[in-house]
Write an enzyme that holds these catalytic residues in place. Structure first.
Site, PDB file in Angstrom:
ATOM      1  N   ASP A  21       0.858  -1.192   0.000  1.00 15.69           N
ATOM      2  CA  ASP A  21       0.000   0.000   0.000  1.00 15.69           C
ATOM      3  C   ASP A  21       0.895   1.244   0.000  1.00 15.69           C
ATOM      4  O   ASP A  21       1.867   1.307   0.749  1.00 15.69           O
ATOM      5  CB  ASP A  21      -0.887  -0.034   1.250  1.00 15.69           C
ATOM      6  N   ASP A  98      -4.019  -9.817 -16.166  1.00 16.01           N
ATOM      7  CA  ASP A  98      -5.030 -10.843 -15.924  1.00 16.01           C
ATOM      8  C   ASP A  98      -6.313 -10.416 -16.652  1.00 16.01           C
ATOM      9  O   ASP A  98      -6.900  -9.387 -16.332  1.00 16.01           O
ATOM     10  CB  ASP A  98      -5.287 -10.924 -14.409  1.00 16.01           C
ATOM     11  N   ASP A 199      -8.267 -15.718 -17.314  1.00 17.01           N
ATOM     12  CA  ASP A 199      -9.075 -16.263 -16.240  1.00 17.01           C
ATOM     13  C   ASP A 199     -10.100 -17.286 -16.760  1.00 17.01           C
ATOM     14  O   ASP A 199     -10.792 -17.015 -17.758  1.00 17.01           O
ATOM     15  CB  ASP A 199      -9.816 -15.077 -15.592  1.00 17.01           C
ATOM     16  N   GLU A 241      -5.995 -20.161 -17.715  1.00 10.95           N
ATOM     17  CA  GLU A 241      -6.387 -20.914 -16.518  1.00 10.95           C
ATOM     18  C   GLU A 241      -7.446 -21.927 -16.933  1.00 10.95           C
ATOM     19  O   GLU A 241      -8.545 -21.556 -17.337  1.00 10.95           O
ATOM     20  CB  GLU A 241      -6.949 -19.974 -15.452  1.00 10.95           C
ATOM     21  N   HIS A 315      -3.509 -17.008  -5.813  1.00  9.11           N
ATOM     22  CA  HIS A 315      -4.425 -16.295  -4.925  1.00  9.11           C
ATOM     23  C   HIS A 315      -5.690 -17.095  -4.624  1.00  9.11           C
ATOM     24  O   HIS A 315      -6.539 -16.637  -3.860  1.00  9.11           O
ATOM     25  CB  HIS A 315      -4.800 -14.965  -5.579  1.00  9.11           C
ATOM     26  N   ASP A 316      -5.858 -18.251  -5.263  1.00  9.31           N
ATOM     27  CA  ASP A 316      -7.031 -19.098  -5.005  1.00  9.31           C
ATOM     28  C   ASP A 316      -6.685 -20.305  -4.147  1.00  9.31           C
ATOM     29  O   ASP A 316      -7.579 -21.091  -3.804  1.00  9.31           O
ATOM     30  CB  ASP A 316      -7.612 -19.633  -6.328  1.00  9.31           C
TER      31      ASP A 316
HETATM   32  C1  GLC Z   1     -10.469 -17.598 -11.443  1.00 12.62           C
HETATM   33  C2  GLC Z   1      -9.752 -16.665 -10.519  1.00 12.62           C
HETATM   34  C3  GLC Z   1     -10.548 -16.531  -9.258  1.00 12.62           C
HETATM   35  C4  GLC Z   1     -11.896 -15.964  -9.617  1.00 12.62           C
HETATM   36  C5  GLC Z   1     -12.592 -16.783 -10.674  1.00 12.62           C
HETATM   37  C6  GLC Z   1     -13.740 -16.035 -11.289  1.00 12.62           C
HETATM   38  O1  GLC Z   1     -10.511 -18.894 -10.962  1.00 12.62           O
HETATM   39  O2  GLC Z   1      -8.438 -17.093 -10.309  1.00 12.62           O
HETATM   40  O3  GLC Z   1      -9.899 -15.737  -8.299  1.00 12.62           O
HETATM   41  O4  GLC Z   1     -12.699 -15.891  -8.478  1.00 12.62           O
HETATM   42  O5  GLC Z   1     -11.738 -17.119 -11.734  1.00 12.62           O
HETATM   43  O6  GLC Z   1     -13.288 -14.976 -12.081  1.00 12.62           O
HETATM   44 CA    CA Z   2      -3.604   2.032  -1.365  1.00 11.17          CA
END
Ligand code: GLC
Ligand code: CA
Length: 541
Positions: A21, A98, A199, A241, A315-316
């Site tokens: 931040d 992304d 994604d 992905e 992040h998932d």
């Molecule tokens: C992908 C992303 C995830 C998101 C989902 C819907 O799996 O990595 O974080 O919630 O798609 O966009």
């Molecule tokens: Ca900030």
């Protein structure tokens, strides 16, 4: 096949909300990322996969986009983005954006128009079905619990959302939608980005009436077109992905002729600790022998005819050291073991922020600290189905996405140096012990182990191009493999567990040099979580 830059590259994923931040609002931002580029340069990475920073109501923290061609004010401005691209380029780092192309936010102008009437030209940008309010068109479920259909009373129609109801699915069967998307992607290419992460791209060929979501019959036609209209006009790293991909699918996605992507994220290894046929919340212990088989299968099948991506984390997913390593007594050793095991394979490795420090899962005692819609919806859903609070929290602490979304641990100052304000999600209390400041100059740190792995990959072509053979295939505790390319040979041997295992005499390391390990001094055995990487004819050291 001509060599591509991304075949010897290592990528680093930034989850912008939680990285750095810069203005004390408690949320990471682009200016914060720019201020940390020296750190990433020191680590040695070649590309940054940036989770979404476009305009978004943040229902799914950016994976619900309301304007693909602007930056959310919470993260900065387009100017900041241009600066990030330029400053990264100066350090030899490409920015991989992304792209969320399967759905938009319900606050995207297209959807706002689409909802106005059935005749609106944007109506057909989304997936609608007639019916009546009493029951959705079919039993398709959303990834974030409940039906995948939402009723719009004004239109007397249902729309499809495979994720939250604030993420309506785009209708890829409409050529106008595809053209809008291609225009938008070319606009980002002109701004100098070095690649894209796509994604849930395997969902765009959906046929909801037949309950087909992933891998629809028209999927590859659309992806060929997408690639031809966009990516093929540049020298990009493009990673899709694809939760549903088999090796056969991956060979199409990552065909070396460049007709689709560079590579895909596949999740076969990631799903080895859940009950078969159930979802990720239904926990099972990791099947280590299956892990060996899955890696071997992907390494062999894609060699020369496709390309792997290599990852433990994103992040998932929960943090790997807590998941399949040991985040207590052997945190440092097991984090390095997991790194060496993965980075010795063929493919493009991805490091998720904090993985290079051995950051551990955050734990939550109740829903109060949770921020993720997936966990919160699942919690409500399972409570209503009669699961106990305890069981549900157990699943969340094992697999919840918030576990790996806590702020990056930079130093031992308040809030781990992430923010001077109040962080949007609590900092993991172990930041005084686990942080970047204490590791970057320590030759024995987890950070240094990652740095050395990256450097080795750059100077030793066996990493990017060697073939793969598994050794000691039936051993239930040790993962050992050998790779070969031209005059170079590499051998990786790791003990995945905490009991000592015999080593010398079982594999042949003659003529090879120990390039990296996570213990001092060689022993005849593999100690708890010991990992060794040997190279014959090494370069650069
Ligand atoms: C992908 C992303 C995830 C998101 C989902 C819907 O799996 O990595 O974080 O919630 O798609 O966009
Ligand atoms: Ca900030």
């Amino acid at each position: 096949m001509a060599e591509k830059w991304w075949q010897s590259a290592v990528a680093y994923q930034i989850y912008p909300r939680s990285f750095q931040d810069s203005n004390a609002d408690g949320i990471g931002d682009i200016a914060g990322i720019i201020s940390r580029l020296d750190y990433l340069e020191k680590l040695g990475i070649d590309a940054i996969w940036l989770s979404p920073v476009c305009r978004s109501p943040q229902d799914d923290f950016g994976y619900d986009i309301s304007d693909y061609q602007d930056i959310d004010p919470m993260f900065g401005t387009l100017n900041d983005m241009d600066k990030l691209v330029a400053e990264s380029k100066n350090r030899g780092i490409a920015i991989v954006l992304d792209l969320v192309l399967n759905h938009t936010s319900d606050e995207h102008p297209w959807f706002i128009e689409a909802k106005k009437s059935r005749d609106n030209i944007y109506h057909d940008y989304y997936v609608w079905r007639d019916g009546d309010e009493s029951a959705p068109p079919n039993g398709l479920l959303a990834a974030f619990s409940g039906s995948a259909w939402e009723w719009v009373p004004e239109l007397k129609q249902w729309y499809l959302h495979q994720f939250s109801k604030k993420q309506p699915d785009l209708n890829w069967d409409n050529p106008a939608v595809r053209q809008e998307i291609y225009r938008m992607i070319r606009w980002w290419m002109d701004r100098g980005v070095g690649g894209f992460r796509l994604d849930v791209i395997d969902l765009v060929g959906k046929e909801p009436d037949r309950l087909i979501t992933g891998n629809g019959p028209k999927l590859h036609d659309y992806l060929h077109e997408l690639s031809k209209e966009t990516f093929q006009k540049g020298d990009l790293m493009v990673v899709g992905e694809t939760w549903s991909a088999s090796t056969e699918d991956a060979k199409i996605y990552s065909n070396p002729d460049g007709s689709e992507f560079s590579m895909v994220f596949q999740f076969e290894h990631i799903m080895l600790d859940q009950l078969p046929g159930k979802d990720k919340w239904d926990l099972a212990p990791l099947d280590f022998m299956a892990l060996k088989k899955v890696f071997t299968h992907w390494q062999k099948e894609l060699h020369g005819v496709g390309w792997n991506s290599l990852f433990w984390n994103n992040h998932d997913l929960p943090r790997i050291v807590s998941r399949w390593g040991n985040d207590k007594e052997y945190r440092v050793q097991s984090a390095k073991m997991l790194a060496i095991l993965l980075h010795g394979l063929q493919g493009t490795p991805y490091i998720y922020q904090g993985e290079e420090l051995g950051m551990t899962n955050a734990t939550f005692s109740s829903t109060e600290g949770l921020r993720d819609i997936e966990s919160l919806n699942m919690h409500a859903d399972r409570l209503s189905k009669g699961y106990s609070e305890e069981e549900i929290m157990k699943s969340i602490n094992a697999k919840g996405r918030d576990n790996a979304r806590t702020p990056m641990q930079w130093d031992s100052s308040e809030n781990a140096g992430f923010t001077l304000g109040t962080p949007w999600i609590e900092v993991n209390p172990n930041y005084k012990e686990i942080n970047a400041a204490s590791q970057t100059d320590d030759e024995d740190s987890i950070f240094s182990c990652y740095r050395k792995l990256i450097a080795l990959r750059k100077t030793n072509p066996v990493f990017a191009f060697g073939d793969f053979a598994i050794l000691l295939e039936d051993d239930p505790h040790v993962f050992t493999y050998k790779r070969q390319y031209k005059d170079q040979e590499m051998l990786v041997a790791v003990n995945f567990f905490s009991q000592e295992e015999p080593f010398f005499g079982r594999v042949d390391t003659s003529g090879m040099k120990l390039a990296l390990s996570n213990y001092k001094g060689e022993s005849d055995t593999l100690r708890p979580y010991e990992a060794r990487l040997y190279i014959a004819n090494p370069r650069g050291f």
